[in-house]
Design a protein around this motif. Structure first.
Motif, mmCIF file in Angstrom:
data_model
loop_
_atom_site.group_PDB
_atom_site.id
_atom_site.type_symbol
_atom_site.label_atom_id
_atom_site.label_comp_id
_atom_site.label_asym_id
_atom_site.label_seq_id
_atom_site.Cartn_x
_atom_site.Cartn_y
_atom_site.Cartn_z
ATOM 1 N N VAL A 122 49.718 42.289 28.541
ATOM 2 C CA VAL A 122 49.540 42.047 29.974
ATOM 3 C C VAL A 122 48.051 42.010 30.316
ATOM 4 C CG1 VAL A 122 49.901 43.018 32.282
ATOM 5 C CG2 VAL A 122 51.773 43.006 30.626
ATOM 6 N N ALA A 123 47.314 43.000 29.843
ATOM 7 C CA ALA A 123 45.891 43.114 30.177
ATOM 8 C C ALA A 123 45.086 41.928 29.662
ATOM 9 C CB ALA A 123 45.325 44.412 29.608
ATOM 10 N N PHE A 183 38.795 40.123 33.750
ATOM 11 C CA PHE A 183 37.675 41.018 33.456
ATOM 12 C C PHE A 183 37.713 41.609 32.042
ATOM 13 C CE2 PHE A 183 40.977 43.452 35.604
ATOM 14 C CZ PHE A 183 41.199 44.484 34.705
ATOM 15 N N VAL A 184 38.726 41.263 31.264
ATOM 16 C CA VAL A 184 38.840 41.781 29.896
ATOM 17 C C VAL A 184 37.762 41.111 29.038
ATOM 18 C CG1 VAL A 184 40.341 41.899 27.871
ATOM 19 C CG2 VAL A 184 41.286 42.248 30.157
#
Length: 159
Positions: free
Chosen positions: A65-66, A71-72
């Motif tokens: 999901v992340a 912003f990852v």
């Protein structure tokens, strides 16, 4: 050696795309009796605990999901790449050691495959974006590849 190398490569390739893949699939294999961890340090033996396997599976799902968030950091940034390489090294070390092969060789192979996979995934995602493919579709295809590698590893361990 080819079986151990294939198992380590499957896990490390998945880890290059999602850093928590190798620990999640190693733990699943150990909790199902498909990976032997006796005599290992307590931390590694805990990988065989079904509760740890469930937590690591949840971590993998969370990372999937992340990964879609803007912003990852890039997977090839030094900290992210180092984590992926360490995870790949763990996979190679455990799989090679279980097969009675050199743990150091397994760790090096796992780290190298994870690094190569991380760079390939990063470049493929950039290439797809340049061709107008939506990033979400490419990211979901990466998730599918991670799950396919993990499933292949678990199937190989089943019999």
């Amino acid at each position: 050696m080819s079986g151990a190398l294939a198992d380590a490569a499957l896990l490390a390739a998945a880890t290059g795309l999602r850093s928590s893949a190798a620990p999640a699939f190693l733990s699943r294999a150990a909790s199902c009796g498909r990976l032997s961890l006796p005599g290992r340090p307590l931390l590694l033996r805990r990988l065989g605990d079904p509760r740890v396997a469930a937590l690591l599976a949840a971590a993998l799902a969370g990372e999937m999901v992340a990964d879609k968030l803007p912003f990852v950091p890039d997977r090839t940034s030094p900290p992210a790449l180092a984590g992926r390489m360490l995870s790949g090294a763990l996979a190679g070390l455990l799989v090679f050691r279980e097969a009675g092969l050199g743990a150091a060789s397994g760790a090096l192979a796992g780290a190298a495959v994870a690094a190569a996979s991380a760079h390939a995934g990063y470049r493929l995602r950039g290439y797809a974006a340049g061709r107008g493919l939506p990033d979400l579709q490419v990211a979901l295809a990466e998730d599918a590849a991670v799950l396919a590698c993990g499933a292949a590893f678990l199937r190989r361990r089943a019999g």
